[in-house]
Design a protein around this motif. Structure first.
Motif, PDB file in Angstrom:
ATOM      1  N   ILE A   1       1.288  -1.292   0.192  1.00 16.61           N
ATOM      2  CA  ILE A   1       0.169  -0.194   0.119  1.00 16.61           C
ATOM      3  C   ILE A   1       0.902   1.036   0.397  1.00 16.61           C
ATOM      4  O   ILE A   1       0.839   2.088  -1.275  1.00 16.61           O
ATOM      5  CB  ILE A   1      -0.945  -0.154   1.234  1.00 16.61           C
ATOM      6  N   VAL A   2       1.897   0.983   0.836  1.00 21.63           N
ATOM      7  CA  VAL A   2       2.622   2.279   1.077  1.00 21.63           C
ATOM      8  C   VAL A   2       3.153   3.024  -0.323  1.00 21.63           C
ATOM      9  O   VAL A   2       3.901   4.045  -0.604  1.00 21.63           O
ATOM     10  CB  VAL A   2       3.351   2.440   2.216  1.00 21.63           C
ATOM     11  N   ALA A   3       3.692   1.404  -1.187  1.00 19.32           N
ATOM     12  CA  ALA A   3       4.239   1.846  -2.497  1.00 19.32           C
ATOM     13  C   ALA A   3       3.974   1.627  -3.266  1.00 19.32           C
ATOM     14  O   ALA A   3       4.353   2.794  -4.242  1.00 19.32           O
ATOM     15  CB  ALA A   3       4.970   0.736  -2.657  1.00 19.32           C
ATOM     16  N   LEU A   4       2.643   1.303  -3.173  1.00 17.30           N
ATOM     17  CA  LEU A   4       1.569   1.953  -4.358  1.00 17.30           C
ATOM     18  C   LEU A   4       0.483   3.589  -4.216  1.00 17.30           C
ATOM     19  O   LEU A   4       0.817   3.859  -5.365  1.00 17.30           O
ATOM     20  CB  LEU A   4       0.168   1.139  -4.367  1.00 17.30           C
ATOM     21  N   ILE A   5       0.612   4.031  -3.666  1.00 16.08           N
ATOM     22  CA  ILE A   5       0.337   5.392  -2.882  1.00 16.08           C
ATOM     23  C   ILE A   5       0.986   6.129  -3.756  1.00 16.08           C
ATOM     24  O   ILE A   5      -0.095   6.986  -4.781  1.00 16.08           O
ATOM     25  CB  ILE A   5      -0.309   5.487  -1.756  1.00 16.08           C
ATOM     26  N   PRO A   6       2.228   6.604  -3.196  1.00 15.05           N
ATOM     27  CA  PRO A   6       2.900   7.743  -3.878  1.00 15.05           C
ATOM     28  C   PRO A   6       2.709   7.373  -6.312  1.00 15.05           C
ATOM     29  O   PRO A   6       2.401   7.644  -7.111  1.00 15.05           O
ATOM     30  CB  PRO A   6       4.647   7.753  -3.969  1.00 15.05           C
ATOM     31  N   ARG A   7       2.618   5.852  -6.689  1.00 17.00           N
ATOM     32  CA  ARG A   7       2.456   5.844  -8.150  1.00 17.00           C
ATOM     33  C   ARG A   7       1.327   5.931  -8.299  1.00 17.00           C
ATOM     34  O   ARG A   7       0.810   6.897  -9.552  1.00 17.00           O
ATOM     35  CB  ARG A   7       2.678   4.328  -8.478  1.00 17.00           C
ATOM     36  N   LEU A   8       0.025   5.026  -8.009  1.00 15.80           N
ATOM     37  CA  LEU A   8      -1.238   6.423  -8.014  1.00 15.80           C
ATOM     38  C   LEU A   8      -1.388   7.625  -7.871  1.00 15.80           C
ATOM     39  O   LEU A   8      -2.255   8.139  -9.192  1.00 15.80           O
ATOM     40  CB  LEU A   8      -2.568   5.719  -7.402  1.00 15.80           C
ATOM     41  N   ARG A   9      -0.975   8.283  -6.974  1.00 14.50           N
ATOM     42  CA  ARG A   9      -0.954   9.874  -7.084  1.00 14.50           C
ATOM     43  C   ARG A   9      -0.325  10.204  -8.299  1.00 14.50           C
ATOM     44  O   ARG A   9      -0.597  11.269  -8.867  1.00 14.50           O
ATOM     45  CB  ARG A   9      -0.482  10.129  -5.901  1.00 14.50           C
ATOM     46  N   ALA A  10       1.298   9.626  -8.933  1.00 18.89           N
ATOM     47  CA  ALA A  10       1.859  10.010  -9.747  1.00 18.89           C
ATOM     48  C   ALA A  10       1.150  10.101 -10.827  1.00 18.89           C
ATOM     49  O   ALA A  10       1.451  10.921 -12.114  1.00 18.89           O
ATOM     50  CB  ALA A  10       3.057   9.618 -10.002  1.00 18.89           C
ATOM     51  N   ARG A  11       0.283   8.809 -11.320  1.00 19.27           N
ATOM     52  CA  ARG A  11      -0.913   8.789 -12.202  1.00 19.27           C
ATOM     53  C   ARG A  11      -2.635   9.710 -12.509  1.00 19.27           C
ATOM     54  O   ARG A  11      -2.843   9.647 -12.854  1.00 19.27           O
ATOM     55  CB  ARG A  11      -1.545   7.447 -12.406  1.00 19.27           C
ATOM     56  N   GLY A  12      -2.097  10.978 -11.265  1.00 21.06           N
ATOM     57  CA  GLY A  12      -3.011  12.150 -10.880  1.00 21.06           C
ATOM     58  C   GLY A  12      -4.487  11.615 -10.092  1.00 21.06           C
ATOM     59  O   GLY A  12      -5.601  12.445 -10.099  1.00 21.06           O
ATOM     60  N   LEU A  13      -3.881  10.585  -9.730  1.00 18.90           N
ATOM     61  CA  LEU A  13      -5.430   9.899  -8.745  1.00 18.90           C
ATOM     62  C   LEU A  13      -5.081  10.258  -6.826  1.00 18.90           C
ATOM     63  O   LEU A  13      -3.826  10.162  -6.441  1.00 18.90           O
ATOM     64  CB  LEU A  13      -5.550   8.404  -9.031  1.00 18.90           C
ATOM     65  N   THR A  14      -6.220  10.509  -6.921  1.00 18.53           N
ATOM     66  CA  THR A  14      -6.328  10.692  -5.487  1.00 18.53           C
ATOM     67  C   THR A  14      -6.710   9.205  -4.612  1.00 18.53           C
ATOM     68  O   THR A  14      -7.485   8.883  -4.914  1.00 18.53           O
ATOM     69  CB  THR A  14      -7.499  11.633  -5.129  1.00 18.53           C
ATOM     70  N   VAL A  15      -5.985   9.388  -3.615  1.00 20.33           N
ATOM     71  CA  VAL A  15      -6.020   7.981  -2.594  1.00 20.33           C
ATOM     72  C   VAL A  15      -6.217   8.158  -1.509  1.00 20.33           C
ATOM     73  O   VAL A  15      -5.230   9.351  -1.015  1.00 20.33           O
ATOM     74  CB  VAL A  15      -5.648   7.344  -3.003  1.00 20.33           C
ATOM     75  N   SER A  16      -6.924   7.740  -0.456  1.00 18.84           N
ATOM     76  CA  SER A  16      -7.054   7.247   0.680  1.00 18.84           C
ATOM     77  C   SER A  16      -6.668   6.092   0.889  1.00 18.84           C
ATOM     78  O   SER A  16      -7.044   5.091   0.567  1.00 18.84           O
ATOM     79  CB  SER A  16      -8.584   8.031   1.172  1.00 18.84           C
ATOM     80  N   THR A  17      -6.986   5.900   2.840  1.00 22.15           N
ATOM     81  CA  THR A  17      -6.824   4.367   2.733  1.00 22.15           C
ATOM     82  C   THR A  17      -7.631   4.125   4.210  1.00 22.15           C
ATOM     83  O   THR A  17      -7.603   4.670   5.152  1.00 22.15           O
ATOM     84  CB  THR A  17      -5.584   3.949   3.098  1.00 22.15           C
ATOM     85  N   LEU A  18      -7.966   3.406   4.821  1.00 26.74           N
ATOM     86  CA  LEU A  18      -8.382   2.472   5.982  1.00 26.74           C
ATOM     87  C   LEU A  18      -7.975   1.286   6.137  1.00 26.74           C
ATOM     88  O   LEU A  18      -7.797   0.369   5.634  1.00 26.74           O
ATOM     89  CB  LEU A  18     -10.440   2.338   5.382  1.00 26.74           C
ATOM     90  N   LYS A  19      -7.525   1.678   7.470  1.00 30.59           N
ATOM     91  CA  LYS A  19      -6.842  -0.086   8.215  1.00 30.59           C
ATOM     92  C   LYS A  19      -7.912  -0.625   9.490  1.00 30.59           C
ATOM     93  O   LYS A  19      -7.781   0.626  10.326  1.00 30.59           O
ATOM     94  CB  LYS A  19      -5.346   0.799   8.667  1.00 30.59           C
ATOM     95  N   HIS A  20      -7.730  -1.529   9.237  1.00 27.36           N
ATOM     96  CA  HIS A  20      -8.397  -2.365  10.294  1.00 27.36           C
ATOM     97  C   HIS A  20      -7.433  -2.942  11.007  1.00 27.36           C
ATOM     98  O   HIS A  20      -6.369  -3.360  11.476  1.00 27.36           O
ATOM     99  CB  HIS A  20      -9.598  -3.034  10.181  1.00 27.36           C
ATOM    100  N   ALA A  21      -7.362  -2.965  12.484  1.00 26.64           N
ATOM    101  CA  ALA A  21      -6.854  -3.574  13.440  1.00 26.64           C
ATOM    102  C   ALA A  21      -7.391  -4.142  14.657  1.00 26.64           C
ATOM    103  O   ALA A  21      -8.992  -3.844  14.890  1.00 26.64           O
ATOM    104  CB  ALA A  21      -5.610  -2.129  14.508  1.00 26.64           C
ATOM    105  N   HIS A  22      -6.966  -5.719  14.942  1.00 31.23           N
ATOM    106  CA  HIS A  22      -7.849  -5.832  15.770  1.00 31.23           C
ATOM    107  C   HIS A  22      -7.303  -6.265  16.971  1.00 31.23           C
ATOM    108  O   HIS A  22      -7.806  -6.760  17.705  1.00 31.23           O
ATOM    109  CB  HIS A  22      -7.282  -7.417  15.614  1.00 31.23           C
TER     110      HIS A  22
END
Length: 178
Positions: free
Chosen positions: A18-39
């Protein structure tokens, strides 16, 4: 807003991907948010600080704001844990929300499978919501009863990002006819 889960066994590299994908998707002009679930129980506040004291006094929500960011802390008290769908409504609109957790949810997912590290079987043979699998080993999903399922090289994040961007574009075209 489209949602894509990044699922897999604990320790397989979901967060790293996920951390590696975010900047690559942003470089393609996409806006990205994340949701993380913890147990496990997580506290983002510091005991004794003002916002912590506000919550301890019984405030249902506390916003902490600075010149660089703000955070909303919502106390559940006796309420049940919110569902993924409920939490998605709390986010500002973006092109893509990457979700880590809620692996049994009925939404599209990319499975990260590293059999040598986890020693666990893949989920994709039994989970039709998995739209692709990323692995650090060469993989033929047909061997597992999923012919045609894209198998992506986990160590080539640019290829994985290209797949995600293409999936996002295809799914938007299906929703919004031209």
């Amino acid at each position: 807003m489209k949602t894509l889960g990044v699922s897999g066994w604990s320790g397989c590299g979901k967060t790293t991907l996920i951390v590696a994908l975010i900047p690559r998707l942003r470089a393609r002009g996409l806006t990205v948010s994340t949701l993380k679930h913890a147990h496990h129980d997580v506290d983002l506040d510091i005991p004794g600080k003002d916002t912590w004291r506000h919550r301890e006094a019984g405030a249902r929500e506390v916003i902490l704001a600075t010149g660089r960011r703000w955070a909303l802390l919502h106390e559940l008290h006796e309420e049940p844990e919110p569902s993924l769908a409920e939490l998605l409504t709390c986010l500002q609109p973006v092109d893509l929300v990457l979700v880590e957790g809620w692996k049994r949810g009925a939404y599209p997912k990319l499975e990260v499978w590293r059999p040598m590290d986890t020693g666990q079987p893949p989920h994709f043979p039994d989970d039709p919501t998995i739209i692709a699998v990323a692995s650090d080993l060469p993989l033929d999903p047909a061997r597992y009863g999923r012919p045609g399922l894209p198998a992506l090289p986990l160590n080539d994040v640019e290829t994985v990002a290209g797949f995600v961007a293409g999936w996002l574009a295809d799914s938007i075209e299906r929703i919004e006819p031209t």
